[in-house]
Design an enzyme around this catalytic site. Structure first.
Site, mmCIF file in Angstrom:
data_model
loop_
_atom_site.group_PDB
_atom_site.id
_atom_site.type_symbol
_atom_site.label_atom_id
_atom_site.label_comp_id
_atom_site.label_asym_id
_atom_site.label_seq_id
_atom_site.Cartn_x
_atom_site.Cartn_y
_atom_site.Cartn_z
ATOM 1 C CD GLU A 48 -3.015 -0.777 -0.126
ATOM 2 O OE1 GLU A 48 -2.996 0.325 -0.692
ATOM 3 O OE2 GLU A 48 -3.724 -1.729 -0.512
ATOM 4 C CE1 TYR A 131 -6.425 3.408 0.220
ATOM 5 C CE2 TYR A 131 -4.048 3.129 0.488
ATOM 6 C CZ TYR A 131 -5.253 2.738 -0.078
ATOM 7 O OH TYR A 131 -5.291 1.654 -0.908
ATOM 8 C CG ASP A 149 -7.802 3.254 -4.342
ATOM 9 O OD1 ASP A 149 -9.003 3.392 -4.689
ATOM 10 O OD2 ASP A 149 -7.074 2.356 -4.810
ATOM 11 C CB CYS A 211 -19.785 -1.906 -14.929
ATOM 12 S SG CYS A 211 -19.894 -1.255 -13.267
HETATM 13 FE FE1 SF4 Z 1 -18.103 3.108 -13.876
HETATM 14 FE FE2 SF4 Z 1 -19.582 2.623 -16.034
HETATM 15 FE FE3 SF4 Z 1 -19.730 1.018 -13.912
HETATM 16 FE FE4 SF4 Z 1 -20.753 3.468 -13.803
HETATM 17 S S1 SF4 Z 1 -21.418 1.798 -15.114
HETATM 18 S S2 SF4 Z 1 -19.496 2.485 -12.242
HETATM 19 S S3 SF4 Z 1 -19.279 4.593 -15.052
HETATM 20 S S4 SF4 Z 1 -17.944 1.329 -15.237
#
Ligand code: SF4
Length: 369
Positions: A48, A131, A149, A211
């Protein structure tokens, strides 16, 4: 009443991020697999500290070198600071290495060489900030602590569309991360967020289709992901000048050890014009008065520090050109330089020069070794 920073259900966001980590965690030399035994606290502390302002790709080699050479906190504490600084050369921000050494000594003297478990106790150690204390407590000891972070800042500001620019947004980001952080395995959760920030929620062109929390992301819904985190207006950095001196004899280069206090303290370096002590260096070579024996190369290196940029000239000494060869020969110059030592040019990579000085050496030696 507590502010709810999320447009969606924060429990679902936490669950999705945690589940994503089980399959997709990055394999890093200081980590253990998600859900496994807790990692070595020394490894987490060291990594870290190294990762502050530095990329994972750069840190990996340094981390392995350090734990092979100094496998425990006690080994690190017993080493000379100059050896640590030489091994740290190239990572930059050398105060981190000095603090690491100081803290290792403190942990040996006051905690029997074992880092304490609690965030509040870790915060009392010299050189450990909020941190690092949170990261060690959560990742290495399984305590609930809130870690933020730069990767997590980006993820959170996008999930919540936080309009306040950094650094003023830090309090809101921390509060939002606090809302997401689970009671159990807070360290795995934070590392999951770091991984998403580093590999999916990237600064440019985030991969929102990969994501796990896209359905709950306010920036994705508004299609303005790259707007976050909102940056403060940039101020131009002042530019300062320095001059380094190249004095060579029989295949060896004259180096010095910098003063114990101030910038790049106690590190080996080329002699210079004391640029670090003033607004600009004075440009004068070690022995003033016979400029005919020096060749000046202007602006060979540009280096960026946090608060200013530095332009470096290199002055190369030619003893054969000296008009006053009694007073201005190499031996006289050597005597003028504090902590002077001759370093074989063929082994200059082992001198542990800070990047700024290593760049100047590289410039001079290009095509030679
Ligand atoms: Fe990041 Fe896109 Fe996920 Fe939103 S949808 S957290 S902008 S990767």
């Amino acid at each position: 009443m507590a502010v709810d920073y999320f447009t969606g259900d924060s429990d679902i966001i936490t669950t999705n991020i945690s589940e994503h980590y089980v399959d997709k965690a990055r394999k890093l030399p200081w980590r253990i697999a998600p859900g496994g035994h807790l990692p070595d606290p020394y490894h987490i502390w060291l990594s870290e500290v190294m990762l502050q302002q530095t990329t994972v790709a750069t840190v990996t080699g340094y981390f392995e070198k350090f734990i092979n050479r100094w496998p425990t906190v006690g080994d690190l504490a017993a080493e000379k600071e100059s050896e640590l600084l030489a091994a740290w050369a190239g990572l930059g921000y050398y105060a981190r290495a000095r603090n690491l050494h100081r803290c290792a000594g403190y942990v040996v003297d006051n905690h029997g060489g074992i880092l304490p478990h609690k965030e509040s106790e870790l915060l009392k150690l010299p050189g450990i900030g909020s941190y690092t204390a949170a990261a060690i407590a959560a990742i290495a000891f399984g305590e609930r602590a809130v870690i933020v972070d730069a990767n997590i800042e980006r993820l959170i500001t996008r999930l919540c569309r936080i309009e306040t620019p950094l650094p003023a947004a830090k309090a809101a980001i921390r509060a939002a991360m606090d809302q997401l952080t689970p009671a159990q395995r807070a360290g795995d959760f934070a590392q999951a967020c770091m991984d998403i920030g580093a590999t999916i929620c990237t600064a440019r062109q985030p991969k929102c289709d990969l994501c796990p929390v896209a359905d709950h992301c306010a920036a994705f819904a508004a299609d303005d992901m790259e707007r976050y985190p909102v940056k403060p207006a940039k101020k131009a950095k002042p530019v300062r000048k320095a001059r380094f001196f190249w004095i060579e004899r029989d295949g060896a280069l004259l180096l010095t050890v910098r003063p114990q206090q101030g910038m790049l303290a106690a590190m080996r370096a080329l002699p210079d014009d004391d640029w670090a002590a003033a607004q600009d260096g004075d440009g004068r070579p070690p022995k003033a008065g016979d400029n005919g024996s020096w060749t000046i190369f202007d602006n060979i290196v540009q280096h960026s520090f946090t608060h200013f940029s530095l332009e470096v000239d290199l002055a190369v000494y030619h003893p054969e050109k000296s008009a006053t060869n009694i007073g201005e020969n190499i031996a006289t110059i050597e005597n003028e330089i504090a902590n002077a030592c001759w370093w074989p040019l063929a082994e200059i990579a082992d001198a542990g020069l800070p990047t700024l000085y290593a760049k100047a050496v590289k410039w001079k030696l290009r095509g030679r070794i």
